[in-house]
Design a protein around this motif. Structure first.
Motif, short mmCIF file in Angstrom:
data_model
loop_
_atom_site.label_atom_id
_atom_site.label_comp_id
_atom_site.label_asym_id
_atom_site.label_seq_id
_atom_site.Cartn_x
_atom_site.Cartn_y
_atom_site.Cartn_z
N ILE A 13 15.09 1.52 25.98
CA ILE A 13 16.03 0.67 26.71
C ILE A 13 16.96 1.53 27.56
CG2 ILE A 13 18.00 -0.89 26.43
CD1 ILE A 13 16.55 -2.09 24.02
N GLU A 14 17.34 2.70 27.05
CA GLU A 14 18.19 3.60 27.82
C GLU A 14 17.49 4.04 29.11
OE1 GLU A 14 20.43 7.97 27.45
OE2 GLU A 14 19.30 7.13 25.75
N PHE A 15 16.21 4.38 28.99
CA PHE A 15 15.45 4.78 30.18
C PHE A 15 15.36 3.63 31.18
CE2 PHE A 15 11.26 4.92 32.31
CZ PHE A 15 11.40 6.09 33.04
N LEU A 16 15.05 2.45 30.69
CA LEU A 16 14.91 1.30 31.57
C LEU A 16 16.24 0.83 32.13
CD1 LEU A 16 12.24 -0.76 29.58
CD2 LEU A 16 11.89 0.82 31.49
N SER A 17 17.30 1.03 31.37
CA SER A 17 18.63 0.64 31.85
C SER A 17 19.07 1.46 33.05
CB SER A 17 19.66 0.76 30.72
OG SER A 17 19.36 -0.15 29.67
N GLY A 18 18.46 2.63 33.18
CA GLY A 18 18.75 3.46 34.36
C GLY A 18 18.09 2.94 35.61
N GLU A 19 17.36 1.81 35.49
CA GLU A 19 16.67 1.18 36.61
C GLU A 19 15.83 2.18 37.41
OE1 GLU A 19 19.59 -0.89 38.90
OE2 GLU A 19 19.95 -2.39 37.34
N PRO A 20 14.86 2.79 36.74
CA PRO A 20 13.99 3.75 37.45
C PRO A 20 13.34 3.14 38.67
CG PRO A 20 12.97 3.01 35.41
CD PRO A 20 14.36 2.51 35.37
N GLU A 21 13.26 3.92 39.73
CA GLU A 21 12.63 3.44 40.95
C GLU A 21 11.12 3.39 40.76
OE1 GLU A 21 12.54 4.46 45.75
OE2 GLU A 21 13.27 5.95 44.33
N ILE A 22 10.52 2.28 41.14
CA ILE A 22 9.07 2.12 41.01
C ILE A 22 8.46 2.31 42.39
CG2 ILE A 22 7.20 0.58 40.36
CD1 ILE A 22 9.12 -0.63 38.29
N ILE A 23 7.62 3.32 42.52
CA ILE A 23 7.12 3.76 43.82
C ILE A 23 5.59 3.71 43.84
CG2 ILE A 23 7.07 5.70 45.45
CD1 ILE A 23 9.60 6.76 43.93
#
Length: 284
Positions: free
Chosen positions: A271-281
């Motif tokens: 959840i911490e990783f996803l909460s950082g709103e990773p850019e999907i490229i």
């Protein structure tokens, strides 16, 4: 859509696990598999080296890029050499429908999707075949191994059937997909017509447009963008508010070497990783 350029992954060896039956299962199931993979990485502080138990390969040891013409031949790609990668194969029986390699980078806060052509030439068991031929004769695991021989490090693989792909999208919900230009085609007497722009489409429609809306490199690019659309819509912290039965249902639809190990224990790290709103490229 632009042409799909060649790929160049950091060299990592696929760890061979006991070969079980490689059952074809869903593409969209990648959403669940990706989350579970991150759970395993979380256990190792998001260190790919710890995760696979190998030291990084020196760049001088990597084979030189081939000058032969080859669809989606590996060339410059993921900038984070420690980013783990997943091979995603969707197929109908023994025929590849589409294939992507996805990279997850904590340091770059990104998820990158790269389409791989079924016509890519690979060497396995002493003979050269296209990716689709290799899948026909063997399966997704062998594709992952063959990609490793081309300096394309694959850490995990997921294989999904077309039917299970549709089932998983039904579980998740409709997906927003961007059409670069108008499309108009029919499948089994059903007409699919979309004007250029973004459309929210259902599971049956999604699979049909991924298979039939475009051809050649345009199809590869569109398919990768559709996978990215699934991730953008559903690969979020909200996914982990679902109960265990929901994840069990997803896991029943996929096949590969991604499991549910430690998912509950490492949910907070995911959840911490996803909460950082990773850019999907999407890489072309």
């Amino acid at each position: 859509m632009g042409r799909a350029d060649n790929i160049d992954f950091n060299r990592d060896t696929v760890k061979r696990k006991t070969r079980g039956r490689i059952i074809l299962a869903v593409c969209a199931a990648f959403v669940c598999g990706a989350a579970l993979f991150i759970a395993l990485l979380a256990k190792n502080d998001f260190s790919l080296t710890k995760f696979i138990g190998l030291a990084e390969t020196d760049a001088s040891d990597a084979p030189e890029a081939s000058s032969d013409e080859n669809p989606s031949e590996p060339a410059a790609l993921f900038s984070d050499k420690n980013a783990p990668t997943i091979l995603l194969v969707c197929a109908d029986e023994r025929e590849v429908t589409f294939c992507d390699v996805i990279s997850f980078s904590k340091s770059e806060n990104s998820v990158k999707v790269k389409p791989v052509s079924p016509e890519l030439k690979l060497s396995y068991a002493g003979r050269e075949q296209t990716l689709k031929e290799l899948f026909r004769d063997f399966g997704a695991y062998e594709i992952a191994e063959a990609l490793g021989e081309k300096n394309i490090g694959i850490n995990r693989y997921i294989c999904v059937t077309e039917q299970n792909f549709k089932s998983l999208i039904q579980k998740l919900g409709n997906v927003s997909v961007y059409f670069p230009n108008d499309v108009d085609f029919s499948v089994d007497s059903i007409r699919y017509q979309y004007y250029s722009g973004t459309h929210e489409i259902s599971s049956d429609a999604l699979l049909n447009v991924m298979k039939n809306a475009f051809s050649g490199d345009s199809a590869l690019s569109f398919q990768a963008n559709a996978v990215a659309g699934i991730l953008k819509t559903y690969f979020t912290p909200a996914l982990f508010e679902k109960d265990d039965s929901f994840f069990s249902g997803l896991l029943n639809l996929i096949s590969g070497n991604v499991s549910a190990l430690d998912l509950a224990d490492h949910k907070s790290a995911i959840i911490e990783f996803l909460s950082g709103e990773p850019e999907i490229i999407v890489l072309s």
